[in-house]
Scaffold this active site. Structure first.
Site, PDB file in Angstrom:
ATOM      1  N   ASN A 190       0.669  -0.828   0.967  1.00 37.53           N
ATOM      2  CA  ASN A 190       2.005  -1.388   0.722  1.00 37.53           C
ATOM      3  C   ASN A 190       2.511  -1.226  -0.701  1.00 37.53           C
ATOM      4  O   ASN A 190       3.566  -1.748  -1.041  1.00 37.53           O
ATOM      5  CB  ASN A 190       2.008  -2.871   1.126  1.00 37.53           C
ATOM      6  CG  ASN A 190       1.620  -3.045   2.583  1.00 37.53           C
ATOM      7  OD1 ASN A 190       2.172  -2.365   3.443  1.00 37.53           O
ATOM      8  ND2 ASN A 190       0.671  -3.916   2.856  1.00 37.53           N
ATOM      9  N   THR A 191       1.749  -0.551  -1.547  1.00 34.39           N
ATOM     10  CA  THR A 191       2.237  -0.180  -2.876  1.00 34.39           C
ATOM     11  C   THR A 191       2.346   1.340  -2.870  1.00 34.39           C
ATOM     12  O   THR A 191       1.318   2.023  -2.782  1.00 34.39           O
ATOM     13  CB  THR A 191       1.256  -0.659  -3.971  1.00 34.39           C
ATOM     14  OG1 THR A 191       1.229  -2.087  -3.957  1.00 34.39           O
ATOM     15  CG2 THR A 191       1.692  -0.181  -5.350  1.00 34.39           C
ATOM     16  N   GLY A 223       2.789  -6.268  -0.208  1.00 32.66           N
ATOM     17  CA  GLY A 223       3.042  -5.457  -1.410  1.00 32.66           C
ATOM     18  C   GLY A 223       2.570  -6.126  -2.697  1.00 32.66           C
ATOM     19  O   GLY A 223       3.281  -6.119  -3.702  1.00 32.66           O
ATOM     20  N   PHE A 224       1.355  -6.674  -2.667  1.00 34.02           N
ATOM     21  CA  PHE A 224       0.758  -7.270  -3.873  1.00 34.02           C
ATOM     22  C   PHE A 224       1.661  -8.324  -4.503  1.00 34.02           C
ATOM     23  O   PHE A 224       1.980  -8.258  -5.701  1.00 34.02           O
ATOM     24  CB  PHE A 224       0.456  -6.194  -4.933  1.00 34.02           C
ATOM     25  CG  PHE A 224      -0.749  -5.331  -4.648  1.00 34.02           C
ATOM     26  CD1 PHE A 224      -1.622  -5.605  -3.612  1.00 34.02           C
ATOM     27  CD2 PHE A 224      -1.022  -4.226  -5.451  1.00 34.02           C
ATOM     28  CE1 PHE A 224      -2.728  -4.800  -3.355  1.00 34.02           C
ATOM     29  CE2 PHE A 224      -2.128  -3.419  -5.214  1.00 34.02           C
ATOM     30  CZ  PHE A 224      -2.972  -3.707  -4.166  1.00 34.02           C
ATOM     31  N   LYS A 246     -12.866  -0.679  -2.804  1.00 32.45           N
ATOM     32  CA  LYS A 246     -12.392  -0.975  -1.439  1.00 32.45           C
ATOM     33  C   LYS A 246     -11.517   0.168  -0.939  1.00 32.45           C
ATOM     34  O   LYS A 246     -10.505   0.503  -1.560  1.00 32.45           O
ATOM     35  CB  LYS A 246     -11.607  -2.290  -1.421  1.00 32.45           C
ATOM     36  CG  LYS A 246     -11.153  -2.691  -0.009  1.00 32.45           C
ATOM     37  CD  LYS A 246     -10.666  -4.116   0.031  1.00 32.45           C
ATOM     38  CE  LYS A 246     -10.183  -4.506   1.411  1.00 32.45           C
ATOM     39  NZ  LYS A 246      -9.722  -5.902   1.472  1.00 32.45           N
ATOM     40  N   SER A 306      -4.552  -0.528  -0.563  1.00 32.27           N
ATOM     41  CA  SER A 306      -3.432  -1.220   0.069  1.00 32.27           C
ATOM     42  C   SER A 306      -2.389  -0.183   0.453  1.00 32.27           C
ATOM     43  O   SER A 306      -2.039   0.673  -0.354  1.00 32.27           O
ATOM     44  CB  SER A 306      -2.802  -2.228  -0.889  1.00 32.27           C
ATOM     45  OG  SER A 306      -1.538  -2.609  -0.380  1.00 32.27           O
ATOM     46  N   ASN A 345      -9.856  -1.675   4.233  1.00 32.61           N
ATOM     47  CA  ASN A 345      -8.557  -2.364   4.204  1.00 32.61           C
ATOM     48  C   ASN A 345      -7.860  -2.260   5.571  1.00 32.61           C
ATOM     49  O   ASN A 345      -8.475  -1.850   6.558  1.00 32.61           O
ATOM     50  CB  ASN A 345      -7.716  -1.738   3.089  1.00 32.61           C
ATOM     51  CG  ASN A 345      -6.907  -2.776   2.340  1.00 32.61           C
ATOM     52  OD1 ASN A 345      -6.190  -3.564   2.971  1.00 32.61           O
ATOM     53  ND2 ASN A 345      -7.010  -2.793   1.031  1.00 32.61           N
ATOM     54  N   TYR A 382     -10.668 -12.113   7.870  1.00 29.00           N
ATOM     55  CA  TYR A 382      -9.368 -12.667   7.509  1.00 29.00           C
ATOM     56  C   TYR A 382      -8.565 -12.943   8.792  1.00 29.00           C
ATOM     57  O   TYR A 382      -8.447 -14.081   9.232  1.00 29.00           O
ATOM     58  CB  TYR A 382      -8.604 -11.731   6.558  1.00 29.00           C
ATOM     59  CG  TYR A 382      -7.299 -12.303   6.028  1.00 29.00           C
ATOM     60  CD1 TYR A 382      -6.692 -13.407   6.616  1.00 29.00           C
ATOM     61  CD2 TYR A 382      -6.665 -11.740   4.935  1.00 29.00           C
ATOM     62  CE1 TYR A 382      -5.506 -13.926   6.125  1.00 29.00           C
ATOM     63  CE2 TYR A 382      -5.469 -12.262   4.434  1.00 29.00           C
ATOM     64  CZ  TYR A 382      -4.898 -13.351   5.048  1.00 29.00           C
ATOM     65  OH  TYR A 382      -3.723 -13.870   4.571  1.00 29.00           O
ATOM     66  N   ASN A 389       0.901  -6.633   7.887  1.00 30.15           N
ATOM     67  CA  ASN A 389       1.498  -7.156   6.655  1.00 30.15           C
ATOM     68  C   ASN A 389       1.964  -6.017   5.771  1.00 30.15           C
ATOM     69  O   ASN A 389       1.366  -4.941   5.745  1.00 30.15           O
ATOM     70  CB  ASN A 389       0.512  -8.086   5.926  1.00 30.15           C
ATOM     71  CG  ASN A 389      -0.324  -7.364   4.886  1.00 30.15           C
ATOM     72  OD1 ASN A 389       0.141  -7.121   3.760  1.00 30.15           O
ATOM     73  ND2 ASN A 389      -1.544  -6.985   5.257  1.00 30.15           N
TER      74      ASN A 389
HETATM   75  C1  LIG Z   1      -1.858 -11.015   5.211  1.00 27.96           C
HETATM   76  C2  LIG Z   1      -2.886 -10.112   4.632  1.00 27.96           C
HETATM   77  C3  LIG Z   1      -2.906  -9.890   3.268  1.00 27.96           C
HETATM   78  C4  LIG Z   1      -3.858  -9.043   2.711  1.00 27.96           C
HETATM   79  N1  LIG Z   1      -3.888  -8.850   1.356  1.00 27.96           N
HETATM   80  C5  LIG Z   1      -4.870  -8.086   0.806  1.00 27.96           C
HETATM   81  C6  LIG Z   1      -4.960  -7.929  -0.591  1.00 27.96           C
HETATM   82  O1  LIG Z   1      -4.185  -8.502  -1.361  1.00 27.96           O
HETATM   83  N2  LIG Z   1      -5.934  -7.115  -1.080  1.00 27.96           N
HETATM   84  C7  LIG Z   1      -6.841  -6.486  -0.274  1.00 27.96           C
HETATM   85  O2  LIG Z   1      -7.720  -5.774  -0.763  1.00 27.96           O
HETATM   86  N3  LIG Z   1      -6.793  -6.639   1.067  1.00 27.96           N
HETATM   87  C8  LIG Z   1      -5.834  -7.426   1.610  1.00 27.96           C
HETATM   88  N4  LIG Z   1      -5.800  -7.587   2.971  1.00 27.96           N
HETATM   89  C9  LIG Z   1      -6.785  -6.872   3.810  1.00 27.96           C
HETATM   90  C10 LIG Z   1      -7.987  -7.744   4.142  1.00 27.96           C
HETATM   91  O3  LIG Z   1      -8.698  -8.096   2.990  1.00 27.96           O
HETATM   92  C11 LIG Z   1      -8.944  -7.006   5.116  1.00 27.96           C
HETATM   93  O4  LIG Z   1      -9.459  -5.875   4.452  1.00 27.96           O
HETATM   94  C12 LIG Z   1      -8.250  -6.559   6.394  1.00 27.96           C
HETATM   95  O5  LIG Z   1      -7.296  -7.520   6.805  1.00 27.96           O
HETATM   96  C13 LIG Z   1      -9.215  -6.306   7.542  1.00 27.96           C
HETATM   97  O6  LIG Z   1      -9.891  -7.496   7.910  1.00 27.96           O
HETATM   98  P1  LIG Z   1      -9.440  -8.426   9.156  1.00 27.96           P
HETATM   99  O7  LIG Z   1      -9.222  -7.527  10.327  1.00 27.96           O
HETATM  100  O8  LIG Z   1     -10.560  -9.404   9.312  1.00 27.96           O
HETATM  101  O9  LIG Z   1      -8.167  -9.091   8.726  1.00 27.96           O
HETATM  102  C14 LIG Z   1      -4.831  -8.411   3.551  1.00 27.96           C
HETATM  103  C15 LIG Z   1      -4.798  -8.673   4.929  1.00 27.96           C
HETATM  104  C16 LIG Z   1      -3.850  -9.500   5.475  1.00 27.96           C
HETATM  105  C17 LIG Z   1      -3.863  -9.746   6.957  1.00 27.96           C
END
Ligand SMILES: Cc1cc2nc3c(=O)[nH]c(=O)nc-3n(C[C@H](O)[C@H](O)[C@H](O)COP(=O)(O)O)c2cc1C
Length: 377
Positions: free
Chosen positions: A188-189, A113-114, A227, A186, A256, A329, A110
């Site tokens: 993406n920022t 980008g917040f 985080k 993140s 992350n 997630y 992904n």
């Molecule tokens: C589509 C998507 C959006 C995400 N958005 C955020 C976010 O807004 N803030 C954040 O701290 N992590 C975000 N994450 C990261 C997840 O919280 C997590 O740290 C990461 O995906 C690893 O876990 P997983 O392998 O179980 O997905 C996002 C992940 C995905 C897949």
């Protein structure tokens, strides 16, 4: 009910563009008449950051970015929900497409980008929830007893003072959040991950912890978690953990998404998309960074492990690498909502097998061994 919802929804959700599928999933959760979940096995309960968790399986930030369905997620059996990332002002995020499913790898990339509806909208929603959940409580969110809902906060892309964004969000959300996660990881920022550099991080955490102390006078204690990215070098991790300990954060989330691309990825075309990779291919790196963090933290505070959990054994491996709590997630995308019960059942089975009364005995049991392995590549 959960099984039915899953069976009906998953083929449909997978047929859609990933982002449309996600929006539909949130909408379905918001309106689904979900019953209260069965009570968790008492051996799964734990206390961390001063909060009581009925079980250690949470949903990670990014799934419910705008706090539209935290109570539905709790009813699905999660032990806690992290909403966000929320930014102070609304912002649209990056142009679409910005979310990619790597089906053959059970991974996701992904670069959202917040995208956030902003603090006002989310605060209104959570405040309404607080009133419904605890009409007579004035002792702050931690005392609701209505489930642990943490808030993950970030800075606006065009903010002139990113640290001020974090401080402002802690001040605004403390009264409605079980905990606040400071997300500086993140990918993406542009420039956000630079906040992990020692001098900047020290300033950030000094101001964030100061805000935590200030708001505690009215809102009660609000734990602040940090985080981090799984892409830090080990010398940088030394600094980050040292500063987090010195500044007395309440915990860390490791971590992350990764900007690296393991050579094992089969979806080679999609793997070239810019953004953060999550899901099964992230597990080895995420576990390594978690174990490296665990040995540096020396029990100063608990860790939440995220990255690549998609089964009972992978959740247990995460705990054994150093996590007191876990978050999922991407695994939900591929395994469905039944994953939550599967993980909880596997953890109870492990406790029975090892004749233990609490998961505490497993936390970090493999950390030293994991740090001695060859670097995951
Ligand atoms: C589509 C998507 C959006 C995400 N958005 C955020 C976010 O807004 N803030 C954040 O701290 N992590 C975000 N994450 C990261 C997840 O919280 C997590 O740290 C990461 O995906 C690893 O876990 P997983 O392998 O179980 O997905 C996002 C992940 C995905 C897949």
């Amino acid at each position: 009910m959960i099984g039915l919802l899953d069976r009906l929804a998953r083929p449909l959700l997978h047929a859609l563009d990933p982002e449309d599928g996600h929006r539909l999933a949130i909408r379905m959760l918001k309106f689904a008449p979900l019953p209260r979940p069965a009570k968790d096995d008492s051996r799964l309960a734990l206390r961390a950051f001063g909060l009581n968790f009925p079980n250690p399986v949470g949903i990670a930030a990014g799934f419910d970015k705008n706090a539209e369905a935290p109570d539905a997620l709790l009813r699905l059996g999660f032990g806690f929900v992290e909403v966000g990332t929320i930014t102070p002002l609304p912002q649209p995020g990056n142009p679409r497409p910005r979310l990619f499913r790597l089906d053959a790898d059970a991974g996701v990339i992904n670069r959202l980008g917040f995208n956030s509806q902003g603090a006002d909208a989310v605060l209104r929603r959570l405040a309404a929830r607080a009133v419904t959940a605890a009409p007579s409580s004035s002792a702050g969110a931690a005392a609701w007893g209505a489930g642990v809902v943490g808030i993950n906060v970030g800075a606006n892309k065009d903010s002139p003072d990113r640290i001020a964004d974090y401080v402002a969000l802690i001040e605004r959300f403390a009264a409605v959040a079980s905990y606040v996660t400071v997300n500086i990881s993140s990918p993406n920022t542009p420039g956000l991950r630079n906040l992990q550099q020692a001098a900047v991080l020290d300033d950030l955490l000094a101001r964030v912890v100061d805000a935590r102390e200030r708001v505690a006078r009215n809102a009660g204690p609000t734990p602040v978690l940090l985080k981090i990215a799984p892409d830090l070098s080990l010398p940088d991790l030394d600094d980050v953990v040292g500063i987090a300990r010195a500044r007395r954060v309440d915990g860390m989330i490791v971590g992350n998404t990764t900007v690296t691309r393991p050579p094992s990825l089969r979806e080679t075309a999609k793997a070239k998309e810019a953004g953060g990779l999550s899901g099964r291919p992230l597990l080895p790196l995420a576990n390594r960074m978690l174990a490296e963090t665990y040995v540096r933290v020396e029990d100063a505070f608990p860790l939440i492990g995220a990255g690549g959990i998609d089964s009972g054994p992978s959740a247990l491996a995460k705990i054994r690498a150093g996590a007191s709590l876990v978050q999922v997630y991407s695994g939900l995308v591929f395994r469905g909502l039944g994953l939550v019960a599967e993980i909880k059942n596997a953890l109870v089975a492990a406790l029975e097998r090892e004749r233990q009364d609490s998961l505490k005995e497993f936390v970090g049991a493999d950390a030293a061994a994991v740090t001695a392995e060859a670097w995951p590549g």
